[in-house]
Design a protein around this motif. Structure first.
Motif, PDB file in Angstrom:
ATOM      1  N   GLU A   1      35.675  36.346  37.496  1.00  0.00           N
ATOM      2  CA  GLU A   1      34.992  36.740  36.266  1.00  0.00           C
ATOM      3  C   GLU A   1      34.343  35.548  35.554  1.00  0.00           C
ATOM      4  OE1 GLU A   1      34.317  39.658  34.775  1.00  0.00           O
ATOM      5  OE2 GLU A   1      35.175  40.833  36.409  1.00  0.00           O
ATOM      6  N   THR A   2      35.031  34.411  35.525  1.00  0.00           N
ATOM      7  CA  THR A   2      34.423  33.237  34.884  1.00  0.00           C
ATOM      8  C   THR A   2      33.233  32.742  35.708  1.00  0.00           C
ATOM      9  OG1 THR A   2      36.112  31.810  35.941  1.00  0.00           O
ATOM     10  CG2 THR A   2      36.506  32.485  33.666  1.00  0.00           C
ATOM     11  N   TYR A   3      33.363  32.777  37.028  1.00  0.00           N
ATOM     12  CA  TYR A   3      32.256  32.388  37.908  1.00  0.00           C
ATOM     13  C   TYR A   3      31.072  33.340  37.700  1.00  0.00           C
ATOM     14  CZ  TYR A   3      29.769  31.057  42.200  1.00  0.00           C
ATOM     15  OH  TYR A   3      28.820  30.632  43.101  1.00  0.00           O
ATOM     16  N   GLY A   4      31.371  34.633  37.645  1.00  0.00           N
ATOM     17  CA  GLY A   4      30.316  35.625  37.458  1.00  0.00           C
ATOM     18  C   GLY A   4      29.571  35.426  36.151  1.00  0.00           C
ATOM     19  N   PHE A   5      30.308  35.076  35.110  1.00  0.00           N
ATOM     20  CA  PHE A   5      29.682  34.822  33.815  1.00  0.00           C
ATOM     21  C   PHE A   5      28.766  33.604  33.886  1.00  0.00           C
ATOM     22  CE2 PHE A   5      30.172  32.296  29.805  1.00  0.00           C
ATOM     23  CZ  PHE A   5      29.297  33.050  29.024  1.00  0.00           C
ATOM     24  N   LEU A   6      29.269  32.513  34.428  1.00  0.00           N
ATOM     25  CA  LEU A   6      28.504  31.261  34.460  1.00  0.00           C
ATOM     26  C   LEU A   6      27.287  31.342  35.369  1.00  0.00           C
ATOM     27  CD1 LEU A   6      31.524  28.790  34.547  1.00  0.00           C
ATOM     28  CD2 LEU A   6      29.934  29.134  32.642  1.00  0.00           C
TER      29      LEU A   6
END
Length: 209
Positions: free
Chosen positions: A75-80
């Motif tokens: 999820e953090t990767y997807g956001f960034l």
């Protein structure tokens, strides 16, 4: 603080006479009125004990396979890496600094950031220079409360937290839902929160300010 005195006496067995509500010396050197912010967002999630290894001496070591397969990383990767975030930053001429907790520092390269508007933050940052703060359970948020800057919570593994997996406990002395910003549990919700702030000149919602 007075909140902590009340919390420690009512919930942790401390005696009132043993605690001095003298404030936080940390903030004696932070002039909220004079602090000049730049067009920058700081994204600083804290670490998770279930996503790091610990050897027999108590030292931490990276477990990249486990980390990359976690909801937290995805999820953090997807956001960034989202096109929506890139568009929002570009449109408003903003930058985002991503600061991993020191225990997670070895995972920084896994994010493979390419955008010129999204950067890995230095080990030490000047919180006064940021207009918006994205975090989860980090007490770092109180710096931004003091500065009256908007805070956005992003907890993609909230379910694991509630089960006591992320940190060994499943509740906070100040629940996020009673905290200082919207609580988001996935990338899409977080992007909506950032877009809302961008459309409102990054001013905290009245309920939080």
């Amino acid at each position: 603080t007075t909140f902590e005195v009340k919390n420690m006496t009512e919930n942790y067995g401390f005696r009132d006479r043993d605690l001095i509500p003298a404030g936080m010396p940390r903030y004696d050197f932070m002039d909220a009125d004079a602090a000049k912010s730049e067009k920058k967002i700081l994204f600083a999630p804290t670490w998770r004990k279930y996503l790091i290894g610990v050897d027999s001496s108590g030292s931490f070591f990276a477990t990249p396979d486990k980390f990359m397969n976690s909801v937290f990383f995805k999820e953090t990767y997807g956001f960034l890496h989202s096109a929506e975030l890139e568009e929002c930053l570009e449109k408003n001429d903003w930058y985002l600094d991503f600061k991993l907790h020191p225990i997670f520092a070895d995972y920084a390269s896994l994010y493979n950031l390419k955008s010129k508007r999204i950067r890995i933050a230095e080990k030490s940052v000047d919180e006064k220079s940021y207009k918006v703060f994205i975090t989860d359970f980090s007490s770092f948020c109180f710096d931004f409360v003091y500065l009256n800057r908007p805070i956005v919570y992003f907890v993609p593994d909230y379910e694991q937290f509630r089960a006591g997996i992320t940190h060994g406990y499943n509740q906070l002395d100040l629940p996020l839902e009673e905290g200082f910003g919207d609580v988001n549990e996935n990338c899409s919700q977080l992007l909506d929160s950032i877009e809302y702030l961008a459309e409102n000149d990054f001013v905290p919602k009245s309920v939080y300010s």
